[in-house]
Each structure stands twice: as structure tokens, then as C-alpha cells.
Design a protein around this motif. Structure first.
Motif, PDB file in Angstrom:
ATOM      1  N   GLN A   1       0.846  -1.187   0.000  1.00  0.00           N
ATOM      2  CA  GLN A   1       0.000   0.000   0.000  1.00  0.00           C
ATOM      3  C   GLN A   1       0.886   1.243   0.000  1.00  0.00           C
ATOM      4  OE1 GLN A   1      -3.118  -0.017  -0.449  1.00  0.00           O
ATOM      5  NE2 GLN A   1      -3.683   2.109  -0.053  1.00  0.00           N
ATOM      6  N   VAL A   2       0.462   2.240  -0.753  1.00  0.00           N
ATOM      7  CA  VAL A   2       1.192   3.505  -0.817  1.00  0.00           C
ATOM      8  C   VAL A   2       0.421   4.552  -0.030  1.00  0.00           C
ATOM      9  CG1 VAL A   2       1.956   5.374  -2.336  1.00  0.00           C
ATOM     10  CG2 VAL A   2       2.246   2.994  -3.049  1.00  0.00           C
ATOM     11  N   HIS A   3       1.127   5.302   0.774  1.00  0.00           N
ATOM     12  CA  HIS A   3       0.521   6.366   1.576  1.00  0.00           C
ATOM     13  C   HIS A   3       1.069   7.692   1.082  1.00  0.00           C
ATOM     14  CE1 HIS A   3      -1.586   8.083   4.887  1.00  0.00           C
ATOM     15  NE2 HIS A   3      -0.523   8.471   5.543  1.00  0.00           N
ATOM     16  N   LEU A   4       0.158   8.612   0.728  1.00  0.00           N
ATOM     17  CA  LEU A   4       0.557   9.927   0.212  1.00  0.00           C
ATOM     18  C   LEU A   4       0.129  10.996   1.202  1.00  0.00           C
ATOM     19  CD1 LEU A   4      -0.636   9.460  -3.482  1.00  0.00           C
ATOM     20  CD2 LEU A   4       1.681   9.177  -2.601  1.00  0.00           C
ATOM     21  N   VAL A   5       1.055  11.859   1.573  1.00  0.00           N
ATOM     22  CA  VAL A   5       0.760  12.929   2.529  1.00  0.00           C
ATOM     23  C   VAL A   5       1.109  14.268   1.902  1.00  0.00           C
ATOM     24  CG1 VAL A   5       1.248  13.901   4.794  1.00  0.00           C
ATOM     25  CG2 VAL A   5       1.172  11.413   4.495  1.00  0.00           C
ATOM     26  N   GLU A   6       0.073  15.121   1.752  1.00  0.00           N
ATOM     27  CA  GLU A   6       0.272  16.445   1.172  1.00  0.00           C
ATOM     28  C   GLU A   6       0.507  17.480   2.261  1.00  0.00           C
ATOM     29  OE1 GLU A   6      -3.342  14.845  -1.404  1.00  0.00           O
ATOM     30  OE2 GLU A   6      -2.900  14.984   0.730  1.00  0.00           O
ATOM     31  N   SER A   7       1.163  18.554   1.872  1.00  0.00           N
ATOM     32  CA  SER A   7       1.331  19.704   2.762  1.00  0.00           C
ATOM     33  C   SER A   7       1.523  20.950   1.912  1.00  0.00           C
ATOM     34  CB  SER A   7       2.526  19.511   3.695  1.00  0.00           C
ATOM     35  OG  SER A   7       3.724  19.362   2.960  1.00  0.00           O
ATOM     36  N   GLY A   8       1.304  22.116   2.536  1.00  0.00           N
ATOM     37  CA  GLY A   8       1.604  23.371   1.855  1.00  0.00           C
ATOM     38  C   GLY A   8       0.414  24.181   1.411  1.00  0.00           C
ATOM     39  N   GLY A  91      -9.481  25.328  -4.494  1.00  0.00           N
ATOM     40  CA  GLY A  91     -10.021  23.981  -4.443  1.00  0.00           C
ATOM     41  C   GLY A  91      -9.204  23.112  -3.518  1.00  0.00           C
ATOM     42  N   VAL A  92      -9.614  21.867  -3.426  1.00  0.00           N
ATOM     43  CA  VAL A  92      -8.834  20.881  -2.686  1.00  0.00           C
ATOM     44  C   VAL A  92      -7.890  20.207  -3.676  1.00  0.00           C
ATOM     45  CG1 VAL A  92      -8.875  18.806  -1.275  1.00  0.00           C
ATOM     46  CG2 VAL A  92     -10.705  20.500  -1.060  1.00  0.00           C
ATOM     47  N   TYR A  93      -6.617  20.232  -3.355  1.00  0.00           N
ATOM     48  CA  TYR A  93      -5.594  19.659  -4.214  1.00  0.00           C
ATOM     49  C   TYR A  93      -5.211  18.279  -3.687  1.00  0.00           C
ATOM     50  CZ  TYR A  93      -5.065  23.929  -6.892  1.00  0.00           C
ATOM     51  OH  TYR A  93      -5.278  24.989  -7.736  1.00  0.00           O
ATOM     52  N   TYR A  94      -5.297  17.297  -4.565  1.00  0.00           N
ATOM     53  CA  TYR A  94      -5.021  15.905  -4.205  1.00  0.00           C
ATOM     54  C   TYR A  94      -3.759  15.416  -4.899  1.00  0.00           C
ATOM     55  CZ  TYR A  94      -9.862  15.800  -2.577  1.00  0.00           C
ATOM     56  OH  TYR A  94     -11.043  16.049  -1.918  1.00  0.00           O
ATOM     57  N   CYS A  95      -2.922  14.782  -4.127  1.00  0.00           N
ATOM     58  CA  CYS A  95      -1.743  14.128  -4.679  1.00  0.00           C
ATOM     59  C   CYS A  95      -2.155  12.773  -5.249  1.00  0.00           C
ATOM     60  CB  CYS A  95      -0.705  13.960  -3.581  1.00  0.00           C
ATOM     61  SG  CYS A  95       0.842  13.219  -4.139  1.00  0.00           S
ATOM     62  N   TYR A  96      -1.497  12.387  -6.321  1.00  0.00           N
ATOM     63  CA  TYR A  96      -1.837  11.147  -7.039  1.00  0.00           C
ATOM     64  C   TYR A  96      -0.559  10.392  -7.376  1.00  0.00           C
ATOM     65  CZ  TYR A  96      -3.040   8.389 -11.200  1.00  0.00           C
ATOM     66  OH  TYR A  96      -3.191   7.382 -12.122  1.00  0.00           O
ATOM     67  N   GLU A 105      -2.706  -1.751 -13.005  1.00  0.00           N
ATOM     68  CA  GLU A 105      -2.314  -0.449 -12.478  1.00  0.00           C
ATOM     69  C   GLU A 105      -3.006  -0.196 -11.151  1.00  0.00           C
ATOM     70  OE1 GLU A 105      -1.542   2.937 -15.139  1.00  0.00           O
ATOM     71  OE2 GLU A 105      -3.134   3.958 -14.056  1.00  0.00           O
ATOM     72  N   HIS A 106      -2.226   0.285 -10.182  1.00  0.00           N
ATOM     73  CA  HIS A 106      -2.765   0.648  -8.868  1.00  0.00           C
ATOM     74  C   HIS A 106      -2.680   2.162  -8.730  1.00  0.00           C
ATOM     75  CE1 HIS A 106      -2.011  -3.498  -6.775  1.00  0.00           C
ATOM     76  NE2 HIS A 106      -2.472  -3.628  -8.021  1.00  0.00           N
ATOM     77  N   GLU A 107      -3.798   2.790  -8.415  1.00  0.00           N
ATOM     78  CA  GLU A 107      -3.834   4.242  -8.218  1.00  0.00           C
ATOM     79  C   GLU A 107      -3.971   4.562  -6.736  1.00  0.00           C
ATOM     80  OE1 GLU A 107      -5.709   5.875 -12.385  1.00  0.00           O
ATOM     81  OE2 GLU A 107      -7.050   5.609 -10.684  1.00  0.00           O
ATOM     82  N   HIS A 108      -3.303   5.642  -6.324  1.00  0.00           N
ATOM     83  CA  HIS A 108      -3.318   6.040  -4.919  1.00  0.00           C
ATOM     84  C   HIS A 108      -3.571   7.543  -4.830  1.00  0.00           C
ATOM     85  CE1 HIS A 108      -1.532   2.115  -4.052  1.00  0.00           C
ATOM     86  NE2 HIS A 108      -0.718   2.359  -5.054  1.00  0.00           N
ATOM     87  N   TRP A 109      -4.278   7.939  -3.777  1.00  0.00           N
ATOM     88  CA  TRP A 109      -4.628   9.340  -3.584  1.00  0.00           C
ATOM     89  C   TRP A 109      -4.278   9.785  -2.175  1.00  0.00           C
ATOM     90  CZ3 TRP A 109      -6.385  12.195  -7.650  1.00  0.00           C
ATOM     91  CH2 TRP A 109      -6.855  11.497  -8.760  1.00  0.00           C
ATOM     92  N   GLY A 110      -3.882  11.052  -2.062  1.00  0.00           N
ATOM     93  CA  GLY A 110      -3.705  11.646  -0.756  1.00  0.00           C
ATOM     94  C   GLY A 110      -5.041  12.122  -0.207  1.00  0.00           C
ATOM     95  N   GLN A 111      -4.993  12.687   1.002  1.00  0.00           N
ATOM     96  CA  GLN A 111      -6.225  13.111   1.655  1.00  0.00           C
ATOM     97  C   GLN A 111      -6.683  14.486   1.189  1.00  0.00           C
ATOM     98  OE1 GLN A 111      -3.260  13.384   2.960  1.00  0.00           O
ATOM     99  NE2 GLN A 111      -3.149  15.431   3.874  1.00  0.00           N
ATOM    100  N   GLY A 112      -5.808  15.200   0.501  1.00  0.00           N
ATOM    101  CA  GLY A 112      -6.153  16.507  -0.033  1.00  0.00           C
ATOM    102  C   GLY A 112      -5.697  17.643   0.866  1.00  0.00           C
ATOM    103  N   THR A 113      -5.370  18.760   0.237  1.00  0.00           N
ATOM    104  CA  THR A 113      -5.005  19.965   0.977  1.00  0.00           C
ATOM    105  C   THR A 113      -5.723  21.156   0.332  1.00  0.00           C
ATOM    106  OG1 THR A 113      -3.145  21.301   1.817  1.00  0.00           O
ATOM    107  CG2 THR A 113      -2.887  20.394  -0.392  1.00  0.00           C
ATOM    108  N   GLN A 114      -6.292  22.005   1.165  1.00  0.00           N
ATOM    109  CA  GLN A 114      -7.108  23.116   0.677  1.00  0.00           C
ATOM    110  C   GLN A 114      -6.220  24.273   0.228  1.00  0.00           C
ATOM    111  OE1 GLN A 114     -10.633  23.418   0.440  1.00  0.00           O
ATOM    112  NE2 GLN A 114     -10.130  25.314  -0.644  1.00  0.00           N
ATOM    113  N   VAL A 115      -6.522  24.773  -0.972  1.00  0.00           N
ATOM    114  CA  VAL A 115      -5.893  25.999  -1.468  1.00  0.00           C
ATOM    115  C   VAL A 115      -7.011  27.003  -1.722  1.00  0.00           C
ATOM    116  CG1 VAL A 115      -4.645  27.042  -3.401  1.00  0.00           C
ATOM    117  CG2 VAL A 115      -3.920  24.816  -2.495  1.00  0.00           C
ATOM    118  N   THR A 116      -6.908  28.158  -1.100  1.00  0.00           N
ATOM    119  CA  THR A 116      -7.909  29.201  -1.267  1.00  0.00           C
ATOM    120  C   THR A 116      -7.219  30.468  -1.755  1.00  0.00           C
ATOM    121  OG1 THR A 116      -9.275  28.291   0.507  1.00  0.00           O
ATOM    122  CG2 THR A 116      -9.728  30.558  -0.157  1.00  0.00           C
TER     123      THR A 116
END
Length: 119
Positions: A1-8, A91-96, A105-116
Motif C-alpha cells: 500500500q502507498v501512503h501519500l501525505v500532502e502539505s503546503g 479547491g482541494v488539491y489531491y496528490c496522485y 495499475e494501482h492508483e493512490h490518492w492523498g487526503q487533499g489539501t485546501q488551497v484558497t
């Protein structure tokens, strides 16, 4: 399993800049593409930019010339430098990330980070 963590993410005025980061951890072998999608309120999730291991990048038309995606393969991290931000970039920006595995193919998504983007 891949874990993606966004920040910023955060609040920025029109014309300003932000840098998003996304770190991958876990079973990251065979990740061949990483990128960013975004979802504005009431709209579908849309591609922002993707980058493959070689560094070749692909951008949505609306962000070309303003956003730059980069990737540090050693750190398994992808970045999105956003400049000359507009309110419509909100919007909410999601890492992929996508892996090419024996079973497909396995796709993975982060939890999202809000950009306003707002004044």
C-alpha cells in the motif's frame, strides 16, 4: 500500500504563490507517475499536472506557465510550485500516484489539501 501525505496548502491573495509537497511512503516501488489533481466546490476533480520518473511533465491548459511540477525520486516526493494564483485555482488539491504492477495499475490518492485564493 502507498501512503501519500500532502502539505503546503493555505490562503493566498490573487497573484501570490504557494508550494505544495507530497511525500510517498509504504510500498512505493513501481510508482511511475505522480501528480496533482484538484476539485473546486460543485465541480469534478480535474487534472492539474503529472510527472513521470524521467521528469517529463504534463499540465492542464489553465495552469501552463504558472505552475511547475517537480519530483525528487530519491525522497519519493512531488512538488507543485504555484505562481500568479487566481481565484479559480481555489479547491482541494489531491496528490496522485500510479504503480504498474503484475495485476494491473494501482492508483493512490492523498487526503487533499485546501488551497484558497482570495483577497
Amino acid at each position: 500500500q502507498v501512503h501519500l501525505v500532502e502539505s503546503g496548502g493555505g490562503l493566498v491573495q490573487p497573484g501570490g504563490s504557494l508550494r505544495l509537497s507530497c511525500a510517498a511512503s509504504g510500498t512505493t516501488r513501481y510508482i511511475y507517475v505522480m501528480g496533482w489533481y484538484r476539485q473546486a466546490p460543485g465541480k469534478q476533480r480535474e487534472l492539474v499536472a503529472t510527472i513521470i520518473q524521467s521528469g517529463s511533465a504534463n499540465y492542464a491548459e489553465g495552469v501552463k506557465g504558472r505552475f511547475t511540477i517537480s519530483r525528487d525520486n530519491a525522497k519519493e516526493t512531488v512538488y507543485l510550485q504555484m505562481s500568479r494564483l487566481k481565484p479559480e485555482d481555489t479547491g482541494v488539491y489531491y496528490c496522485y500516484a500510479a504503480q504498474s504492477m503484475l495485476d494491473g495499475e494501482h492508483e493512490h490518492w492523498g487526503q487533499g489539501t485546501q488551497v484558497t485564493v482570495s483577497s
